[in-house]
Structure formats: structure tokens, C-alpha cells
Design an enzyme around this catalytic site. Structure first.
Site, short mmCIF file in Angstrom:
data_model
loop_
_atom_site.label_atom_id
_atom_site.label_comp_id
_atom_site.label_asym_id
_atom_site.label_seq_id
_atom_site.Cartn_x
_atom_site.Cartn_y
_atom_site.Cartn_z
N ASP A 16 -3.80 -51.07 -25.87
CA ASP A 16 -3.47 -52.43 -26.29
C ASP A 16 -4.77 -53.19 -26.21
OD1 ASP A 16 -2.44 -54.79 -27.01
OD2 ASP A 16 -1.73 -55.29 -25.03
N LYS B 266 -11.25 -61.52 -30.67
CA LYS B 266 -10.22 -61.03 -31.56
C LYS B 266 -9.98 -62.02 -32.70
CE LYS B 266 -5.92 -58.80 -30.67
NZ LYS B 266 -4.87 -58.80 -29.69
N GLU C 186 1.63 -55.31 -32.56
CA GLU C 186 1.91 -55.62 -31.16
C GLU C 186 3.39 -55.83 -30.89
OE1 GLU C 186 -0.64 -58.90 -30.25
OE2 GLU C 186 -2.37 -57.59 -29.99
N ASP D 100 6.33 -63.03 -29.73
CA ASP D 100 5.11 -62.68 -28.98
C ASP D 100 4.10 -63.81 -29.12
OD1 ASP D 100 2.78 -61.67 -28.00
OD2 ASP D 100 2.58 -60.06 -29.46
#
Lengths: 657, 125
Positions: A9, A89, A193, A217
Site C-alpha cells: 500500500d 503522491k 485502494e 475512503d
């Protein structure tokens, strides 16, 4: 050597900072692998200093020490000693001119440079200024995760499944692939994810009726919603939506702006021009935000934030919620979109699963719960590890490792964003609609718009707008050699294929002539070229070698030092014994009763024994610290003349006999 | 403005192609329903369930290295998409009952089998 494949992850989102986590399927279950510090998640953080590069825990420790212990402004990296690179990211797969990048740059404590249209992070490393791409920095973190797994499993790892935010577009996915290639990882697949979280939620549960599960999420930097139907081990993603630019960092920014304004009101001074003060305030904001998830009021105390002004203030949970009110509510737009796209009523959602650190904010959970008419939301899965867990399961399925137990486990993922081509009249024709199950393939026939046209520019876009300009251009290519015919007559078939991992292939063919032209969007959309990846992979090796040669150097130095000190001590003891004997011999010259031969012999034997003990110790020293190759030579000696430590002994005895 | 009765739309053509491709790949006489293994009267839930079952058998992840599996799986996805959509299913059911038309309109053939220059010259000669 090993068939094991790991699930990474890449950047688990905890509140405030992002973390990465790695898991592996072993002996029928997922193990989350602790790093060299014993932590199950590793901060996605890289720091550079004048002497070394730190990744993970070390870097994040530096970062928390830095604002208080260093007098150097953080943003002024060129003059500064240390840069902490975070939030990477959000930079990956983006162009310098993208609005989001421009907006984020204001908040980052590192400098962003540009080369072409790509944003680069500028750092000072070992006295040199370096410009690194987001892919390179990401690869450092991925490499760290790879090494963590290798150290734990004791075998080299090459295959991995890596998570990406569900709503990542094609370019961002490709950039993630590139980062893996730099880190020396082969990507079996990228997994969304939210899907990974859903696997963690549903793997061990048996549903005999299909169950609609909504995964919400909200992490540190990205926001995703997915609706899945889970039945008999099949995880079918029905629709996804989200925002790659909404998360904990944005809440921090709101808090930061609030306190900067408050400071200006109180002291008539501007904090925003002082990077170091901002950095300290941001850290405090992160902490305050986290505290407000459990407490209703918290205070912020920063000594000497600007010159000698101490900034003491407080904020309540209500105030914080008011500040971020619109951001919280904007999440519901994506939830609605998912339900609309999948033709699902909100009453048909059996379970709402919250993941991501920012869902710990009570208000967020409340808003989601209210949206589903007060439905109890599920917070049972570990938000920090769930995604690595799901990725590890998927890695096991793909590598054949988990075939026994997971024969029936299947993931049906979808393309998150529509893909298509731009038309002459400025409209956009999608070939692959959003939420199409991948792998997918679709062809449509197009034609020319001018008489006797022989060349045609094909532009590939992604997005949801009917207007071409509103969508994102992924790449363009030229199809030439079309037979000159009146407009509308040539038949040009354009095929879009989406492979595993959501990467796009475009293929155009002039049907009658058979001319073909293909692009993989990977190569033509501002991603890294193959040579660049190779160069960066080589540089990553250099970093590693530099680091390992550093470790080796320090270890060797330590070994030498300890040998030298021990040897000095032993020779000192030997010298002392010798001089004691010499003194005794000298004293016997004047001794009244003559010393007998036996007494001299006895003294000699005592000295021999003492010297022998010391020599033996010295030999022992020599054998102690020598690494493996030395041991092998010693073994050779052993074959001929006994053990190495007795080789010296034999010598001593011979002389004595 | 009158449109002719036999003007098939883009979606119709997609179904024609799909029917042909499925018969070629899965055996003659295979319909969308028989491929999924459900009755033509099946509910959307039953179709979803059958689709999930079928995709376990046909997914490229489960059949590494099998030829044409990507294409077959992609086709399965389109079939499911058509049958789960109310409009799409009505459209398919029309052809399922009445059969796919033998003559599909000149436009259909023209776009698929447009003769090359050589064939035209041969025909004219």
C-alpha cells in the site's frame, strides 16, 4: 528464487502524514511486515541532508526535529540543510501547470522546479543541488518497502501489487508503474485502494446473497468512493468516483489559513512569508486536527514563532468543522455519483465501510451516516493496514500463491474515467465509458472530414465532458497513408484496449488499406521514457550502494578500532609482565641467598604461561571479528593443523618441550 | 422527415457483431442467455449472479496464458452491460425473439466489407 509476491500500500493515509505499508500472503494468511524499526507502517517520507539520505522513519524523525532544532528556514532548501519531501503522491503524474500543483506548491516546504512541463522537486543532497521527479522520490519509498519485505522474508522480491487511489487517471497510474520500475519491482497489477479495502473487509466473510458495500475512503491526500457487489468471493466494482485532491492535507491547510489570519489580526504581522514559522504552525495544525477527533477543544502553543512573539491560541471542534464544512460536504457529491452510476438506491447499500485516517473525524462519519438515513457505518477494518492486506491477497491470487484457498476469489475492477477521442467539431466521443469492467476492449469506426485527406491526427482524451477541451489530453498520434477519397468515405477503425492495471492501448487502422498505427498511452503522454527509467534505476542503485558502502565503512572502522584498543591493552599487560620479570631478575643479582636453578626455571615457566595466555588472547582477537571469507581461510588451516586457536598453542608447546 | 423502418442504430450494430462473435467463439447457437446460463426470463439479479459466476471461469487472472481469453472476457463484460441495462435488454430481446436480421442494411455491409480498389477494378472489368 522466491515466488512470493508482496502487496504494497503505497502511502496509507493516516491523518496528517501519509504512510506506506507492505504485506505478504504466507501460510494461508496475510502478514503485515514490520520495518527495521519494528513499525508496521512506514512514513512516506524522504529527507536529504549534507551527508545522507533518509527514507521512512528516519526521515520523518528528522522532519519533526527539524522545525524546532534547525535555525535554517525549511523552504529555503538551497541555503538549508534538510528538505523533507512529502505529499509526493499528489505530484505524481501531474504537469507543472496543473492548477492543483500550482495551488499545492504554496504549501509545500520544498521547492518545485520545472523541466518541460513536468514538476521536479529541488533538493540539496551532499552539497549538490538535485532535481528529482516525483517518480524517483516515490521509488525511494517503494524500494524501502521492497527491502523491508526482503529482510523479513529472507529472499529477493521482484513482484508486487501496488495500490493506487481509485480515481487516479491514466497518467498517474502510469507514473506509479514507472516508479516501481525504478525501484526494481515488476508490477503484477495496480489495485484501487478502495477495492483493496473492500477485500480486507469481505475476504473472510461468507455472503450467500450479493451484498452492496460502499467503501468511503478519505485519506491524507486523496478521496475515493467505490460501490462493490460482493458475492461468493467475487468482488465486483460497480462504480467508482472520487477526488484525487481532497484529504487530510486540505483540512490542515484550512486550519493553517485560519491561524495565519488570526495571527495577522492579533500582531499585525504576516506569517506566510516565513517558511519556518509556517512549517511549525502546520505541524501544530496537524496535531490539533487529530486531537479534535477525540477532544472538543484543543490549544496551540508555539514559542517564538516570529521573532520573539509566542503564539498561544485555541480552537474548538465546532470551529474546525465550520472551517472545513464545505470540504466535508463535497464528499457526498461523489457518493451520489456512485449511486447514480450504478443505478443503486441508497437503501440498497447494505454496508458502508469507512477507511482512511480522515474518517476518524467525527463530523465526516456523521455526514456519511446521515446521508444513508442514519445507518450505522462500519469502522471495523484497520484503516492503516487494510489496503496492504487487500493488495497482498490480490498479489497472492495473481502469483498463484494462494490458489488453494482463493480459487474462487476474483476481482472485477473498473475503469474510473471515460476514455475516448476528440472529434473535429470539438466534441469528445468516449470509447470506454467510465465504470466499464477491465480488461476491456472496444472499437468504433470513424472517418475523414475533408476530401482527399491522407493524414489524420488522433487525439486521445480522458474525462467526462462532451467538450474536448474540458477533458485531459493523454496523447496524440498521426495516422498517415489514408487512401485519398471523398470525406466520410475512408473507414478508420479505432480500438481502445484497457489492460490490467488500467493502462490504455490505442490502435488505429485504415480498414481497406490495412495501415495501422498503435500507441500505448504509456509512451506518449508525458510519462518517463524507457531510458529515463533505466537511468533512474541506476541512480537508485547508486544511492543504495552509497548507503551500504557507508554502512560497511562504518562497520569496518569500528572493527579496526576495537581490535586496536584490545591489542593495545593486551600488549600493555604483556609489557607489564615482562618488565616485572626483568625487575625480578635484576633484583636477584644482589640477592643474598643465591637463587636456585629451579627458581629461575619456575619464573621462566610462569612468564611463559602468562605470555602464552596473552598471545592466545591476541590470536583470539584476530579471529573474532573477521567476516565470513576469513572464517573460510581459518577452516582451511583447521584441516591441516587443528583448530586455528590451537595452531598458536602447538607452537608454544613445541618450544617448551 | 420519415425514417425508414429498417434503419438500425449504432447499438443494434454492436449487438449484431456481438451475436456473430459469440457464435463464432462459443459455439453455434449460443445466445447471450445461454452463454450466461440463465433463462431468457431471468431477473437482473439472476443475470448479475450468473455473470459473476461466469467471470470467475473466464477472467484472465484465472486463465493465465489461455488464447483469446482477454477477448472473450471483454465480450462477456459487454453482454452483461447490455442485459443489465433496461433499454439494452429490451433491444437484445427483440432480436432474440425475432432473430438477427439477415439483411442488415447497406451501410452495415459497406462499413465492414468495403471493397478495396483491386476488387472494384476486378468487378468493373
Amino acid at each position: 528464487m522466491s515466488d512470493l509476491a508482496i502487496g504494497i500500500d503505497f502511502a496509507v493515509n493516516l491523518i496528517g502524514t501519509t504512510h506506506s505499508c507492505v504485506g505478504v500472503w504466507q501460510k494461508g494468511r496475510v502478514e503485515i511486515i514490520p520495518n527495521d524499526q519494528g513499525n508496521r507502517t512506514t512514513p512516506s517520507c524522504v529527507s536529504f541532508s549534507s551527508t545522507e539520505r533518509l527514507v521512512g522513519d528516519g526521515a520523518s524523525n528528522q522532519a519533526s526535529l527539524n522545525p524546532t532544532n534547525t535555525q535554517v528556514p525549511l523552504l529555503g532548501l538551497l541555503s538549508g540543510s534538510m528538505a523533507r519531501v512529502f505529499g509526493i503522491k499528489r505530484l505524481i503524474g501531474r504537469k507543472f501547470d496543473d492548477e492543483e500543483v500550482q495551488a499545492d506548491m504554496l504549501h509545500w516546504p520544498f521547492e518545485v522546479a520545472r523541466r518541460g512541463d513536468r514538476p521536479l522537486v529541488r533538493v540539496m543532497h551532499c552539497g549538490q543541488q538535485k532535481e528529482l521527479t516525483a517518480e524517483e522520490i516515490s521509488s525511494m519509498i517503494l524500494l524501502k518497502m521492497k527491502e523491508t519485505a526482503e529482510a523479513y522474508l529472507g529472499a529477493p522480491i521482484t513482484d508486487a501489487v501496488v495500490t493506487v487511489p481509485t480515481y487516479y487517471d491514466n497518467r498517474q497510474r502510469q507514473a506509479t508503474h514507472d516508479a516501481c520500475a525504478i525501484a526494481g519491482l515488476r508490477v503484477l497489477d495496480t489495485i484501487n485502494e478502495a477495492t483493496a479495502a473492500a477485500i480486507a473487509y469481505g475476504l473472510d466473510k461468507k455472503f450467500y446473497k450479493p451484498r452492496n458495500v460502499l467503501v468511503f475512503d478519505l485519506g491524507g491526500g486523496t478521496f475515493d468512493v467505490s460501490l462493490l457487489a460482493i458475492e461468493d468471493g467475487v468482488f465486483e466494482v460497480k462504480a467508482v468516483a472520487g477526488d484525487t485532491h481532497l484529504g487530510g492535507e486540505d483540512f490542515d491547510n484550512r486550519l493553517l489559513a485560519h491561524f495565519v489570519a488570526e495571527f495577522r489580526r492579533l500582531y499585525r504581522r504576516d506569517l506566510s512569508s516565513n517558511p519556518r514559522a509556517l512549517r511549525r504552525l502546520r505541524t501544530a495544525c496537524e496535531r490539533a486536527k487529530r486531537t479534535l477527533s477525540s477532544a472538543t477543544k484543543t490549544s496551540i502553543e508555539i514559542d517564538s514563532i516570529l521573532d520573539d512573539i509566542d503564539f498561544y491560541t485555541s480552537i474548538t471542534r465546532i470551529q474546525f468543522e465550520d472551517l472545513c464544512h464545505d470540504l466535508f460536504y463535497s464528499t457526498l457529491k461523489s457518493v451520489e455519483k456512485v449511486l447514480r452510476d450504478s443505478h443503486t438506491d441508497r437503501f440498497d447499500v447494505q454496508e458502508v465501510v469507512l477507511v482512511g485516517g480522515s474518517t476518524r473525524i467525527p463530523r465526516v462519519a456523521k455526514i456519511v451516516s446521515d446521508f444513508f438515513h442514519g445507518k450505522e457505518v462500519n469502522k471495523s477494518i484497520n484503516p492503516d493496514e487494510a489496503m496492504a492486506y487487500g493488495a497482498a491477497v490480490h498479489a497472492a491470487v495473481l502469483s498463484g500463491e494462494g490458489l488453494g484457498k482463493m480459487k474462487d476469489m476474483l476481482l472485477l475492477d473498473v475503469a474510473p474515467i471515460s476514455l475516448g477521442i476528440g472529434m473535429v467539431d470539438g466534441t469528445f466521443t468516449p470509447l470506454i465509458n467510465r465504470n466499464t469492467i477491465i480488461p476491456a476492449k472496444r472499437s468504433l469506426v470513424f472517418s475523414t472530414h475533408e476530401d482527399y485527406q491522407t493524414h489524420m491526427l488522433i487525439e486521445v482524451y480522458e474525462g467526462e465532458s462532451v467538450r474536448m477541451q474540458d477533458n485531459r489530453l493523454l496523447g496524440r498520434f498521426q495516422l498517415s497513408g489514408i487512401i485519398a477519397l471523398p470525406r466520410g468515405v475512408p473507414q478508420i477503425e479505432i480500438t481502445f484496449g484497457i489492460s490490467r492495471g488500467g493502462l490504455l492501448n490505442v490502435f488505429a487502422m485504415e480498414k481497406s488499406a490495412g495501415y495501422t498505427n498503435a500507441i500505448t498511452i504509456a509512451e506518449d503522454r508525458g510519462g518517463l521514457a524507457r531510458e529515463e527509467i533505466e537511468r533512474m534505476a541506476w541512480e537508485a542503485q547508486q544511492y543504495k550502494q552509497q548507503e551500504s558502502s557507508n554502512t560497511l565503512r562504518i562497520a569496518s572502522k569500528n572493527r579496526l578500532e576495537s581490535y586496536v584498543y584490545d591489542l593495545r591493552e593486551l600488549t600493555a599487560t604483556l609489557n607489564e609482565t615482562i618488565s616485572r620479570t626483568v625487575e625480578w631478575v635484576d633484583s636477584t643479582e644482589r640477592a643474598e641467598p643465591e637463587i636456585s636453578a629451579e627458581e629461575y626455571d619456575q619464573a621462566r615457566k610462569d612468564l611463559e604461561a602468562a605470555a602464552f595466555m596473552i598471545v592466545q588472547d591476541i590470536c583470539g582477537l584476530a579471529w573474532r571479528d573477521i567476516p565470513r571469507p576469513g572464517r573460510a581461510i581459518g577452516d582451511d588451516v583447521e584441516d591441516h593443523s587443528g583448530t586455528p586457536s590451537t595452531a598458536g598453542t602447538d607452537d608454544g608447546f613445541d618450544r617448551r618441550a | 422527415l420519415v425514417s425508414t423502418a429498417l434503419a438500425w442504430t449504432k447499438e443494434d450494430y454492436e449487438i449484431f457483431d456481438l451475436v456473430g462473435a459469440i457464435e463464432a467463439a462459443e459455439g453455434p447457437g449460443t445466445t447471450f442467455y445461454s452463454w450466461l446460463g440463465v433463462a431468457p426470463t431471468a431477473t437482473t439479479q439472476e443475470i448479475s449472479k450468473a455473470y459473476r459466476r461466469k467471470s470467475v471461469a473466464l477472467h484472465p487472472d484465472k486463465n493465465p496464458g489461455v488464447k483469446n481469453i482477454q477477448k472473450r472476457f471483454a465480450r462477456l463484460g459487454v453482454v452483461a452491460q447490455i442485459l443489465r441495462d433496461h433499454e439494452g435488454r429490451k433491444r437484445y430481446d427483440f432480436f432474440y425473439k425475432n432473430g438477427v436480421p439477415k439483411w442488415r442494411g447497406t451501410g452495415y455491409y459497406y462499413s465492414r466489407f468495403r471493397p478495396g480498389l483491386g476488387a472494384v477494378l476486378l468487378f468493373l472489368a
